[in-house]
Design a protein around this motif. Sequence first.
Motif, short mmCIF file in Angstrom:
data_model
loop_
_atom_site.label_atom_id
_atom_site.label_comp_id
_atom_site.label_asym_id
_atom_site.label_seq_id
_atom_site.Cartn_x
_atom_site.Cartn_y
_atom_site.Cartn_z
N GLU A 15 0.89 -1.39 0.16
CA GLU A 15 0.39 0.04 -0.29
C GLU A 15 0.34 1.14 -0.10
O GLU A 15 1.66 1.44 0.82
CB GLU A 15 -1.17 0.03 1.64
CG GLU A 15 -2.13 -0.69 0.48
CD GLU A 15 -2.97 -0.32 1.98
OE1 GLU A 15 -4.29 -0.18 2.16
OE2 GLU A 15 -3.11 -0.71 3.37
N THR A 16 -0.15 2.18 -0.98
CA THR A 16 0.66 3.70 -0.84
C THR A 16 0.09 4.09 0.80
O THR A 16 -1.05 3.56 0.69
CB THR A 16 0.42 4.68 -2.45
OG1 THR A 16 -0.78 3.96 -2.33
CG2 THR A 16 1.04 3.90 -3.13
N ARG A 23 -8.53 4.01 3.01
CA ARG A 23 -8.96 2.03 2.85
C ARG A 23 -9.47 3.10 4.80
O ARG A 23 -10.24 2.62 5.30
CB ARG A 23 -7.88 1.45 3.56
CG ARG A 23 -8.49 0.11 3.88
CD ARG A 23 -7.29 -1.01 3.25
NE ARG A 23 -6.03 -0.75 4.19
CZ ARG A 23 -5.73 -1.50 5.15
NH1 ARG A 23 -6.88 -2.52 6.02
NH2 ARG A 23 -4.68 -1.21 5.28
N PHE A 24 -8.22 3.72 5.46
CA PHE A 24 -9.10 4.53 6.79
C PHE A 24 -10.19 4.95 7.10
O PHE A 24 -11.09 4.88 8.24
CB PHE A 24 -7.40 4.83 7.62
CG PHE A 24 -7.21 4.95 8.83
CD1 PHE A 24 -7.93 4.16 9.91
CD2 PHE A 24 -7.72 6.36 9.85
CE1 PHE A 24 -7.36 4.25 11.90
CE2 PHE A 24 -7.69 6.65 10.84
CZ PHE A 24 -7.43 5.53 11.64
N LEU A 48 -0.42 6.68 12.19
CA LEU A 48 0.93 7.27 12.11
C LEU A 48 1.46 5.65 12.51
O LEU A 48 2.82 5.14 12.20
CB LEU A 48 1.37 8.45 12.85
CG LEU A 48 1.33 9.64 11.91
CD1 LEU A 48 1.50 10.15 13.38
CD2 LEU A 48 2.62 9.71 10.77
N LYS A 49 1.02 4.63 13.60
CA LYS A 49 1.24 3.31 13.77
C LYS A 49 0.74 2.48 13.01
O LYS A 49 1.81 1.52 13.06
CB LYS A 49 0.75 3.35 15.35
CG LYS A 49 1.17 3.87 16.37
CD LYS A 49 0.35 4.24 17.54
CE LYS A 49 0.92 4.57 19.00
NZ LYS A 49 0.65 4.14 20.74
N SER A 50 0.73 3.01 12.34
CA SER A 50 -0.28 1.32 11.38
C SER A 50 0.88 1.51 10.16
O SER A 50 0.60 0.52 9.33
CB SER A 50 -1.91 1.87 10.82
OG SER A 50 -1.97 2.70 9.98
N LEU A 51 1.45 2.83 10.16
CA LEU A 51 2.57 2.59 8.82
C LEU A 51 3.88 1.39 8.42
O LEU A 51 3.62 1.02 9.88
CB LEU A 51 3.28 4.48 8.21
CG LEU A 51 2.03 5.24 8.61
CD1 LEU A 51 3.56 6.36 8.31
CD2 LEU A 51 1.60 5.01 7.01
N PHE A 76 0.66 16.64 6.82
CA PHE A 76 1.63 16.39 7.68
C PHE A 76 1.85 15.21 6.41
O PHE A 76 3.30 15.63 6.53
CB PHE A 76 1.61 15.61 9.34
CG PHE A 76 2.87 15.08 9.84
CD1 PHE A 76 4.23 15.62 9.75
CD2 PHE A 76 2.85 13.29 9.22
CE1 PHE A 76 4.64 14.73 10.52
CE2 PHE A 76 3.83 12.73 9.42
CZ PHE A 76 5.17 13.75 10.08
N LEU A 77 1.65 14.50 6.50
CA LEU A 77 2.42 13.67 5.29
C LEU A 77 2.53 13.71 4.36
O LEU A 77 3.39 13.78 3.44
CB LEU A 77 1.84 11.71 5.33
CG LEU A 77 1.47 11.14 6.65
CD1 LEU A 77 0.77 10.40 6.20
CD2 LEU A 77 2.39 10.84 6.97
N GLY A 78 1.58 15.21 2.99
CA GLY A 78 2.31 15.36 2.03
C GLY A 78 1.04 15.19 1.22
O GLY A 78 1.66 15.68 -0.05
#
Length: 79
Positions: A15-16, A23-24, A48-51, A76-78
């Motif tokens: 996943e990207t 999905r989240f 963030l923890k799921s990355l 934050f993730l851009g």
Amino acid sequence: MLIQEYETFRMKEWETIRNVHKRFTHIVNHLKGLGKIFEEEKINVKVLKSLKEHGSQRSQQFLNQKTLPPCHILNFLGS
């Protein structure tokens, strides 16, 4: 079932970040429709923890802060 998906949510190997967010968000929006209330900070931390464990340095730095700034995770993730 949705609550279990939320609680066990993890990024899949292929996943990207954009797909993870999509999905989240789908899961969270369905739970909100059922009356579940989420704090923005808790949603951000969950994503963030799921990355992937070898995830980005940016996500690790963000998680190491004592308090999270009030922003949406996509900013934050851009994405």
